[in-house]
Design a protein around this motif. Structure first.
Motif: not given
Length: 366
Positions: A301-318
């Motif tokens: 159930e946690i994995v499914a929530l993370v999958r649905a969330r997707g990845k964030a748009e970000t200005d950071s790479v460190n």
């Protein structure tokens, strides 16, 4: 990523709920971990009297004579502990307008010849002279110890919020946990000056390393901003009686992205407003652990929530090395890049690797 799940403010969690309605607290924490990566935490176990005492010391700490501050410069320390002058670090090519002291919990360095260099990172802190600031060291060490205790209790709740046993994260810590060193900064962000009104970067967009950061916003100034999933910047204004807690890249890697590390920055206070003060404590994990090799068995159930969330748009790479290097080396690389003057003196091989053209005027984390 479901637009409805993106955040437009940082949630406030009441730590007292752990005693009165733990399921409600864990549900709120689960949402903050998966969708925000930041939260306010109120009514904690850290003594308000200790916080008040520490806060009263901060302006006096930065008002010490410059020669005295320079006498405990970070360049003296192979542990990257000590004083850093204003404007000595870059983020994304722009100078960060902050002055800071790096302190830490007591720790005797365990490095021996032939051991990994990253074991040099933990060791004795440098402190102002007791006669210059009577009682400051004791107050600071008391504060660090109390926040450290809170951070481990909170990590246990974090495991439960992700459907894991309370001790699920213990594999990432040394045993006993108190044998690890916790790093705590005291930071001053001066206001923008009228002769340079465009120099507003207190610190540029970045992630934190390690597992958890507990931030005390020690003055009423705005400035901290958090980047949401769509890339918009959301203010995290000071709220008296709270800590701001955020997820580090190490914890994001350990939870396979379930707990999201969120890009954040600090905008300098406006002209004439006085300095902004903050005190972040960075919870460390074992220096030898390879986060990517310790697999947490997250519920579907946690994995499914993370999958649905997707990845964030970000200005950071460190701090992107957690997928392949020991935690201690990830941290050492970050410190070397940010503080080349320390690396030149204490880590000459790494210095030559990352600064083949010699000592730059400023460090540059990325």
């Amino acid at each position: 990523m479901p637009v409805s799940q993106d955040f437009t403010s940082v949630p406030i969690l009441d730590y007292d709920l752990v005693k009165t309605d733990k399921p409600k607290f864990l549900a709120q924490l689960r949402h903050a971990l998966i969708y925000v990566g930041f939260l306010y935490l109120s009514n904690t176990t850290v003594s308000p009297a200790v916080i008040s005492s520490l806060t009263s010391y901060i302006p006096r700490l930065f008002s010490l004579p410059q020669d005295e501050k320079n006498s405990i410069a970070m360049a003296n320390s192979p542990h990257f502990l000590g004083y850093s002058r204003l404007g000595t670090e870059l983020t994304k090519g722009v100078a960060d307008q902050r002055e800071q002291f790096d302190f830490a919990s007591p720790h005797k360095n365990a490095w021996t010849p032939g051991s990994p260099e990253f074991l040099k990172l933990w060791g004795d802190a440098q402190w102002p002279r007791e006669e210059s600031l009577p009682g400051f060291r004791l107050t600071m060490e008391t504060y660090v110890a109390q926040v450290e205790d809170l951070s481990f209790a909170f990590a246990s709740l974090l495991g439960e919020a992700l459907g894991l046993p309370p001790d699920a994260l213990d594999r990432f810590y040394d045993s006993p946990k108190k044998s690890m060193q916790q790093r705590c900064k005291v930071v001053r962000y001066p206001p923008v000056t009228s002769d340079n009104p465009n120099s507003t970067q207190g610190v540029g967009p970045h992630y934190d390393a390690g597992f958890l950061t507990f931030l005390l916003q020690a003055s009423p100034h705005e400035g901290l901003q958090v980047q949401n999933l769509r890339g918009n910047w959301i203010p995290a204004s000071p709220i008296p009686g709270t800590f701001v807690v955020n997820i580090g890249k190490g914890l994001e890697a350990a939870t396979r992205g379930a707990a999201i590390a969120t890009s954040h920055r600090v905008v300098s206070p406006p002209v004439g407003s006085g300095p902004r003060y903050s005190v972040p404590l960075f919870q460390n994990i074992s220096q030898r652990v390879r986060v990517s090799q310790e697999v947490l068995d997250l519920p579907e159930e946690i994995v499914a929530l993370v999958r649905a969330r997707g990845k964030a748009e970000t200005d950071s790479v460190n701090f992107s090395e957690y997928d392949r290097e020991p935690s201690g080396l990830v941290n050492l690389i970050g410190r070397v890049k940010s503080h080349p003057e320390v690396a030149q003196r204490h880590y000459p091989e790494l210095f030559r690797k990352y600064f083949p053209n010699g000592l730059p005027a400023q460090g540059n984390a990325y």
